[in-house]
Design an enzyme around this catalytic site. Structure first.
Site, PDB file in Angstrom:
ATOM      1  N   ASP A  12      45.429 109.780  -5.730  1.00  0.00           N
ATOM      2  CA  ASP A  12      44.392 109.443  -4.760  1.00  0.00           C
ATOM      3  C   ASP A  12      44.696 108.035  -4.266  1.00  0.00           C
ATOM      4  O   ASP A  12      44.604 107.080  -5.039  1.00  0.00           O
ATOM      5  CB  ASP A  12      43.006 109.497  -5.407  1.00  0.00           C
ATOM      6  CG  ASP A  12      41.891 109.517  -4.374  1.00  0.00           C
ATOM      7  OD1 ASP A  12      41.962 108.726  -3.416  1.00  0.00           O
ATOM      8  OD2 ASP A  12      40.949 110.313  -4.539  1.00  0.00           O
ATOM      9  N   VAL A  16      40.087 104.498  -7.424  1.00  0.00           N
ATOM     10  CA  VAL A  16      38.775 104.820  -7.991  1.00  0.00           C
ATOM     11  C   VAL A  16      37.678 104.581  -6.960  1.00  0.00           C
ATOM     12  O   VAL A  16      37.530 103.482  -6.430  1.00  0.00           O
ATOM     13  CB  VAL A  16      38.494 103.988  -9.257  1.00  0.00           C
ATOM     14  CG1 VAL A  16      37.116 104.317  -9.815  1.00  0.00           C
ATOM     15  CG2 VAL A  16      39.559 104.249 -10.315  1.00  0.00           C
ATOM     16  N   HIS A  17      36.928 105.628  -6.688  1.00  0.00           N
ATOM     17  CA  HIS A  17      35.782 105.610  -5.767  1.00  0.00           C
ATOM     18  C   HIS A  17      34.809 106.639  -6.331  1.00  0.00           C
ATOM     19  O   HIS A  17      35.050 107.193  -7.407  1.00  0.00           O
ATOM     20  CB  HIS A  17      36.227 105.950  -4.335  1.00  0.00           C
ATOM     21  CG  HIS A  17      37.041 107.200  -4.286  1.00  0.00           C
ATOM     22  ND1 HIS A  17      36.475 108.444  -4.093  1.00  0.00           N
ATOM     23  CD2 HIS A  17      38.377 107.407  -4.453  1.00  0.00           C
ATOM     24  CE1 HIS A  17      37.432 109.362  -4.127  1.00  0.00           C
ATOM     25  NE2 HIS A  17      38.588 108.766  -4.358  1.00  0.00           N
ATOM     26  N   GLY A  18      33.727 106.917  -5.655  1.00  0.00           N
ATOM     27  CA  GLY A  18      32.696 107.804  -6.194  1.00  0.00           C
ATOM     28  C   GLY A  18      33.192 109.160  -6.647  1.00  0.00           C
ATOM     29  O   GLY A  18      32.825 109.648  -7.714  1.00  0.00           O
ATOM     30  N   GLY A  21      35.388 108.273  -9.810  1.00  0.00           N
ATOM     31  CA  GLY A  21      34.703 107.561 -10.874  1.00  0.00           C
ATOM     32  C   GLY A  21      33.431 108.209 -11.375  1.00  0.00           C
ATOM     33  O   GLY A  21      32.972 107.909 -12.476  1.00  0.00           O
TER      34      GLY A  21
END
Length: 159
Positions: A12, A16-18, A21
Site C-alpha cells: 500500500d 498506514v491509514h484508516g 490501521g
C-alpha cells in the site's frame, strides 16, 4: 531462527491509514504492525502521523528493509504480525532476503506518470510488473483486495 507469525503482507503506497490501521488490523487480529520502508524508518514525523491511526494496543515498528530481514525471524510467536510495504520491489527484497512471504495483499498503488491503471486502485509500471513476475516465480501469490470481504483478484491475470 524461528518462523515469524506473519498474518498478512500488504502493498500500500500510503502505508498506514484508516483502511490498514483499523480495518485490516482488526480483521486480522494483529498485535504488531511493521512498516518496512527505508524512508519512513528515519522519518519521525511520518511515524507519529501513522501511530495516530492505530489503536495503542497494537505495537508499531518502523524498520528499513534490511533491518526487517535481519530481525523478523527473532519475533516471538505471540507477535501476530501485519507487514506493510510500499512497493512490490520492496516485497521482492524481503523475499529474496529470506523473509517467509507466500502471499501478498495488494491494496493501493496509485496512478502516476509512466504507470498503467489495471484496477481502480492499482497502477503498475514495468518495474512493478517485473517484480510481480519474479514474486510469482518464487511461489508468492499476489492478489488485489482493498478491504476484507471484497473479492480478491490475482494480479498475474491482470498484468
Amino acid at each position: 531462527m524461528g518462523t515469524p507469525n506473519i498474518l498478512l503482507t500488504r502493498i500500500d503506497n500510503r502505508l498506514v491509514h484508516g483502511q490498514v490501521g483499523v480495518t485490516w488490523v482488526n480483521y486480522l487480529g494483529a498485535n504488531l504492525l511493521i512498516v518496512a520502508n527505508d524512508e519512513v524508518a528515519h522519518d519521525e514525523v511520518r511515524q507519529s502521523l501513522m501511530d495516530m491511526v492505530v489503536s495503542d494496543t497494537v505495537g508499531m515498528r518502523y524498520f528499513t528493509l534490511q533491518k526487517t530481514i535481519d530481525i523478523i525471524s527473532k519475533a516471538s510467536p505471540r507477535q501476530k504480525i501485519f507487514l506493510v510495504l510500499k512497493t512490490p520491489e520492496d516485497v521482492l527484497v524481503l523475499k529474496q532476503g529470506g523473509v517467509p512471504i507466500s502471499y501478498v495483499n495488494v491494496g493501493n498503488m496509485h496512478f502516476e506518470e509512466g504507470k498503467n491503471q489495471i484496477t481502480s486502485t492499482v497502477s503498475v509500471d514495468d518495474e512493478d510488473i517485473a517484480a510481480f513476475h519474479k514474486l510469482n516465480e518464487l511461489g508468492v501469490t499476489c492478489e488485489i483486495q482493498g478491504v476484507p470481504g471484497e473479492h480478491a483478484k490475482n494480479i498475474m491475470e491482470l498484468i
